[in-house]
Design a protein around this motif. Structure first.
Motif, mmCIF file in Angstrom:
data_model
loop_
_atom_site.group_PDB
_atom_site.id
_atom_site.type_symbol
_atom_site.label_atom_id
_atom_site.label_comp_id
_atom_site.label_asym_id
_atom_site.label_seq_id
_atom_site.Cartn_x
_atom_site.Cartn_y
_atom_site.Cartn_z
ATOM 1 N N UNK A 187 0.840 -1.192 0.000
ATOM 2 C CA UNK A 187 0.000 0.000 0.000
ATOM 3 C C UNK A 187 0.885 1.255 0.000
ATOM 4 N N UNK A 188 1.929 1.241 0.852
ATOM 5 C CA UNK A 188 2.801 2.416 0.956
ATOM 6 C C UNK A 188 3.509 2.663 -0.374
ATOM 7 N N UNK A 190 2.532 1.758 -3.362
ATOM 8 C CA UNK A 190 1.582 2.216 -4.362
ATOM 9 C C UNK A 190 1.291 3.700 -4.177
ATOM 10 N N UNK A 193 4.123 5.607 -5.593
ATOM 11 C CA UNK A 193 4.086 5.625 -7.059
ATOM 12 C C UNK A 193 3.097 6.684 -7.558
#
Lengths: 316, 511
Positions: A187-188, A190, A193
Motif C-alpha cells: 500500500x505504501x 503504491x 508511485x
C-alpha cells in the motif's frame, strides 16, 4: 539508423530496450576482449553491484519526480566510516555496520527534510548535502582516511557462492526484488508511485506526499550507503572521492533503464541493466587503454548519447 | 480600420468539407459553411464538439486533413498564425494574454509597435494611434493604464482592440464573454456590433444562448465534430440550438427529479465557513438533493471546491455532516467523513495520466483489499474489471495508461474511483468539462441514481443547461459570496445570469 531501431521498439517496454542495449554492449565487450564466458559477465556484474544498488535508490527518487545528487557523497562517507570503524578487525563488524548505516539514515533524513519541510528543490538540497559530507570527510580525516576492511568481510564482493555466483550479485538481486515488491505490491509503495506520478492528484485523493518523499530519500541514502559498503569490500580500504561519479552514473543508469524525470515510473530491472551498461562502457574504455583524459570525454559523450536515446521515444 | 464594404454578394469566407482527426480520433467531420462581410456568425457547441479545432484551423494554428477554405475569393490554407494574420484573419483567444506591466497602448500594439530608425518604440505615435483606434471603437479607456489595473471586461476589449489594430477582414472571438457579468458582456457585444457595421466579418464562440440569439446573423452548431445546424437569424429558436448541441431534448438527457427534496433530512451544512480566499459562506444540502452553484468564472468556485475537499481547508465557521460537527483539515479527513469530490481538472488533479487505468481506478478500493500493508492483486484486478463494466469504460486494456483514454472515459475512471465507497456528499466541480455528450448523459444518469440513494450532491458548474437540468435548487456566487438563491420552478438562464452578475452591474465599462 540507431534512432530508427529505437523508434521501432517504442511499444516495447523500457526495460526490454535497456536489456537489448546491454546485450549489444556485452557482445561488443566479448569481441573486444577476445572471447569470454558467463563467468566474465558475472564478474563484471559483481563489480557493477555498488553502482547497481545505488541506481536502484536513484530510480526510486526519480519515481518521485526528484533527483538525489548526494548518493556519491553518501557512498564515499560509508566507505570512510566503515573502514575506520572496522580498523581491519573483524570483531568490529556490528558497531561498524551500525555506525555506517546510521549515518546513511541521517543523510537521507536530512535530504528528505530539506526537500519537504524547507521546500528546497531536491537537486539543490542534495547537492548541498553532498558538499557538506565531502567537506566533513576532509575535516575529520585530514585528507588521509585510515582503517581497512577485514578480509572476512570482503567476501561480500570478492566471494562467489559455490564458485558460480558472486555474493554481491545476490545482494543486488535481493535489494532489487525487495524494492520492486515494495513499490508494486504494498500500500505504501503504491501511494509513493501515485504521489510520484501526480502529486496534486495524490494530494486530492488524501495521500500526503511529504512523508513519502522523506521515505524515498531515506531509502536512496541507505542504498547509497550499501553501495559504499560493497565498494569498500572491493577496494578494502578508505579513499577520498572514490564514489563521486556515482551521482551522475546512477542517474544515467536509471534513465537508460526507463526512468523519467517527470516521475511515476519505477523499473528496477531497467535500472540494473542501465547500471551494467554504464559499468561495461567504463570497462570497455579501460580495455581500449585510452588516456585518462580521453576516457572522461568519451564517457561523458556516451552518457549523453545513451540518455538521448532513452529520451528519444518520449517525444511524439 | 477596413472601410472597404464588400458590395458584391459572394461570401468572404467559405469553408467546405473541413475534416480533422487526431490519430484515430476524428474531431471534425465534413463541416461546411460560409460567412459574408459585415456578418456575425455564432459558433455553438458543447465542450469537445470541435469548436476550438475549427477556430485553430481558421487562424492557422492547426492544419486540416480534408476540405478547403477560401477567403475573399482566393484559396486560403494558412500553415502558421502569421500567414493567417497576413491574409487578414485575427483571433482573440479565450484566455486573455494581457501583460500586466505594459500599458493599454503597449498591449494593443504588442509586437507591431511603431519604431524609429534605431528600432526603439515611438511612444508618442503609439499613443496617438491607440487613442485613434479606441475612439473608432467607441471604447473609452486611457491608453496609459497598466494591464494589471484593468477589469475582466476591459482586458477582453483591449484584446479585441489589439486584434482590430491589424485591420482584419475576419475576426474570431473565442468565448469573449465567458468570464464577464451581464452588463460587461453587453458592452463587448456592443463593440462586436460596431465592428460588424464597419464591414468586418466576425465569428464568435459562446455558451450563452441568449447572446447568440440576440446578436448572431448566422449560427453554426457543432456536435461531436459534425455540423448539426446552420441557420440564419430568426430561423432558429433556443430549443433548436439545444437540440442541435446535445442531440436530443433536455428531458431525455437529464434524470427526472423528485418533486420536493427540501423536506429530506439535512445532510451537509456550512455556517459562516470561510478562509483567506473565501468570505464566510452559509449553505446546506439535503439528502438526495442536487444543489447547483452557479457563477461567472472566478467568483469563488475554486476556493469553495478546494475547501470542501480539504485541500485548502476552511479556517473559520462550522461544518456539519448528518448533524455532527466536522473538522475538515485535510483531503484524508474529507474522504473519511464521506465527502467525495471530483476535481474540475482531471488531468492535473484527478488522474496519474502515465499510470495504468487499473492503478488509477483502485486507489481507494485498495485499502479494503490490503492485508498487513500488502496489496491484494487479485482483489484489485477484480475491482478494476467490475468498475470497467459498471461504468462502461472503453479501453483496450486496464493496463493502458489512463492518459490514452478519451476525456469522457478518463472522467468515468475518476468517478469510478471516488464512488468505490458510496459518499455522503458528492462535490462535483465542472463534472462534464471536456466530456462527450454520450458520457455526459451517463454521468447525469449516475447523479440521478446516487441522489435516489440519499447522496447529497453539490454541483459547481459554469454550464447553465447542466445546472438547470440537474439541480433542485441553485445558489449563485459573486465575488465569493452567495448573491442569490433560485428555486427549481424559477430556473432560467436569465435568472441565473442576473443574480450571478452581482447586486448591481458595477463592472460595466464606460462604453
Amino acid at each position: 539508423m540507431a534512432l530508427l531501431i529505437i523508434d521501432r521498439l517504442r511499444p516495447v517496454s523500457a526495460t526490454v530496450r535497456a536489456a537489448a542495449l546491454l546485450a549489444l554492449l556485452v557482445a561488443v565487450l566479448l569481441v573486444a576482449t577476445g572471447g569470454g564466458s558467463l563467468q566474465l559477465i558475472l564478474d563484471n556484474a559483481r563489480q557493477a553491484a555498488p553502482l547497481g544498488i545505488i541506481a536502484l535508490g536513484q530510480a526510486l527518487i526519480l519515481m518521485m519526480g526528484r533527483l538525489d545528487l548526494s548518493v556519491g557523497a553518501a557512498a564515499g562517507l560509508a566507505n570512510v566510516v566503515l573502514a575506520s570503524a572496522f580498523a581491519g578487525n573483524p570483531a568490529n563488524l556490528a558497531p561498524a555496520l551500525a555506525l555506517t548505516l546510521g549515518l546513511g539514515l541521517a543523510v537521507g533524513l536530512a535530504n528528505g527534510l530539506l526537500v519537504v519541510a524547507l521546500r528546497i528543490p531536491a537537486f539543490l538540497a542534495t547537492l548541498a548535502t553532498a558538499m557538506v559530507i565531502a567537506g566533513g570527510i576532509l575535516v575529520t580525516t585530514g585528507g588521509s582516511p585510515r582503517g581497512s576492511i577485514p578480509a572476512s568481510f570482503r567476501v561480500i564482493t570478492e566471494g562467489w557462492i559455490g564458485g558460480v555466483m558472486p555474493w554481491s550479485v545476490v545482494i543486488w538481486l535481493i535489494v532489487g526484488v525487495a524494492l520492486m515488491v515494495f513499490v508494486h505490491f504494498t500500500l505504501a509503495g503504491r501511494r509513493m508511485l501515485i504521489a510520484g506520478a501526480n502529486a496534486r492528484a495524490a494530494r486530492h485523493s488524501g495521500i500526503a506526499a511529504g512523508p513519502l518523499v522523506v521515505a524515498s530519500f531515506v531509502v536512496s541514502a541507505l542504498m547509497a550507503t550499501l553501495g559504499g559498503i560493497l565498494l569498500s569490500a572491493i577496494t578494502g580500504m578508505a579513499s577520498i572521492g572514490i564514489a563521486d561519479s556515482y551521482a551522475v552514473d546512477s542517474i544515467a543508469a536509471a534513465v537508460i533503464g526507463g526512468a523519467v524525470f517527470s516521475g511515476g515510473v519505477f523499473l528496477p530491472a531497467g535500472a540494473a541493466c542501465g547500471a551494467l551498461i554504464i559499468f561495461l562502457l567504463q570497462s570497455l574504455l579501460y580495455v581500449l587503454s585510452l588516456p585518462p583524459a580521453a576516457r572522461f570525454i568519451v564517457q561523458g559523450a556516451i552518457i549523453v548519447f545513451a540518455l538521448a536515446l532513452a529520451n528519444y521515444r518520449k517525444e511524439g | 480600420m477596413p472601410d472597404l464594404l464588400d458590395t458584391d454578394t459572394s461570401p468572404l469566407l467559405v469553408v467546405e468539407g473541413m475534416s480533422k482527426a487526431f490519430g484515430r480520433n476524428s474531431v471534425l467531420r465534413d463541416v461546411s459553411f460560409s460567412l459574408f462581410a459585415g456578418e456575425v456568425l455564432a459558433l455553438v457547441g458543447e465542450n469537445g464538439a470541435g469548436k476550438s479545432t475549427l477556430m485553430n484551423i481558421l487562424s492557422g494554428g492547426l492544419g486540416h486533413d480534408h476540405g478547403r477554405m477560401s477567403l475573399g475569393g482566393a484559396d486560403y490554407a494558412p500553415t502558421t498564425p502569421t500567414e493567417a494574420t497576413a491574409a487578414g484573419v485575427a483571433i482573440v483567444h479565450q484566455e486573455t494574454t494581457i501583460l500586466p506591466d505594459l500599458t493599454v497602448a503597449e498591449n494593443i500594439f504588442f509586437g507591431s509597435e511603431p519604431r524609429n530608425a534605431l528600432g526603439l518604440i515611438r511612444q508618442r505615435e503609439l499613443h496617438v494611434r491607440t487613442a485613434r483606434l479606441l475612439a473608432d471603437l467607441d471604447f473609452a479607456i486611457a491608453p496609459h493604464r497598466l494591464g494589471r489595473d484593468l477589469s475582466a471586461a476591459e482586458r477582453q476589449m483591449v484584446e479585441i482592440a489589439g486584434a482590430v489594430s491589424r485591420s482584419p477582414r475576419l475576426l474570431i472571438l473565442d468565448e469573449p464573454t465567458a468570464s464577464l457579468s451581464a452588463a460587461a458582456a453587453a458592452s463587448v457585444l456592443h463593440l462586436v456590433a460596431r465592428l460588424k457595421a464597419t464591414g468586418m466579418a466576425i465569428v464568435f464562440i459562446s455558451h450563452r444562448l441568449g447572446e447568440v440569439i440576440g446578436s448572431a446573423d448566422r449560427v453554426v452548431v457543432l456536435k461531436d465534430g459534425e455540423m448539426t445546424l446552420e441557420a440564419l437569424r430568426g430561423a432558429f429558436t433556443r430549443d433548436d440550438l439545444v437540440q442541435a448541441m446535445v442531440g436530443r431534448t433536455l428531458s431525455n438527457i437529464f434524470p427526472e427529479r423528485p418533486a420536493d427534496v427540501s423536506t429530506a433530512p439535512r445532510r451537509f451544512r456550512l455556517q459562516a465557513a470561510g478562509n483567506s480566499r473565501l468570505p464566510p459562506i452559509d449553505l446546506c444540502v439535503h439528502r438526495g438533493e442536487v444543489l447547483g452553484i452557479a457563477g461567472l468564472e472566478g467568483q469563488g468556485q475554486k476556493p469553495l471546491a478546494d475547501a470542501l475537499c480539504g485541500l485548502r481547508p476552511f479556517t473559520s465557521g462550522q461544518i456539519e455532516i448528518d448533524g455532527k460537527p466536522l473538522r475538515l483539515r485535510t483531503p484524508a479527513a474529507a474522504i473519511a467523513a464521506g465527502i467525495a469530490s471530483i476535481p474540475d481538472d482531471r488531468r492535473t488533479e484527478g488522474l496519474a495520466l502515465t499510470l495504468p487505468i487499473r492503478l488509477n481506478l483502485s486507489l481507494f478500493a485498495l485499502r479494503r483489499g490490503a492485508r498487513f500493508g500488502l496489496l491484494s492483486v487479485a482483489r484489485e484486478a477484480d475491482f478494476a474489471e467490475a468498475a470497467r463494466r459498471r461504468y462502461d469504460i472503453k479501453a483496450v486494456s486496464l493496463e493502458q495508461p489512463v492518459g490514452q483514454l478519451s476525456g469522457g472515459n478518463q472522467q468515468k475512471v475518476v468517478f469510478a474511483r471516488w464512488l468505490a465507497d458510496e459518499p455522503r456528499l458528492l462535490v462535483l466541480y465542472e463534472p462534464t468539462k471536456g466530456v462527450d455528450v454520450e458520457t455526459k448523459g451517463e454521468i447525469y444518469r449516475l447523479i440521478g441514481e446516487l441522489t435516489q440513494r440519499g447522496v447529497a450532491v453539490l454541483l459547481i458548474s459554469g454550464d447553465l443547461l447542466e445546472l438547470i437540468g440537474l439541480s433542485d435548487r441553485i445558489l449563485t456566487l459573486y465575488e465569493g459570496r452567495i448573491s442569490g438563491e433560485i428555486a427549481r420552478d424559477a430556473f432560467s438562464e436569465e435568472a441565473i445570469m442576473h443574480l450571478a452578475s452581482g447586486p448591481a452591474p458595477s463592472e460595466a465599462v464606460d462604453a
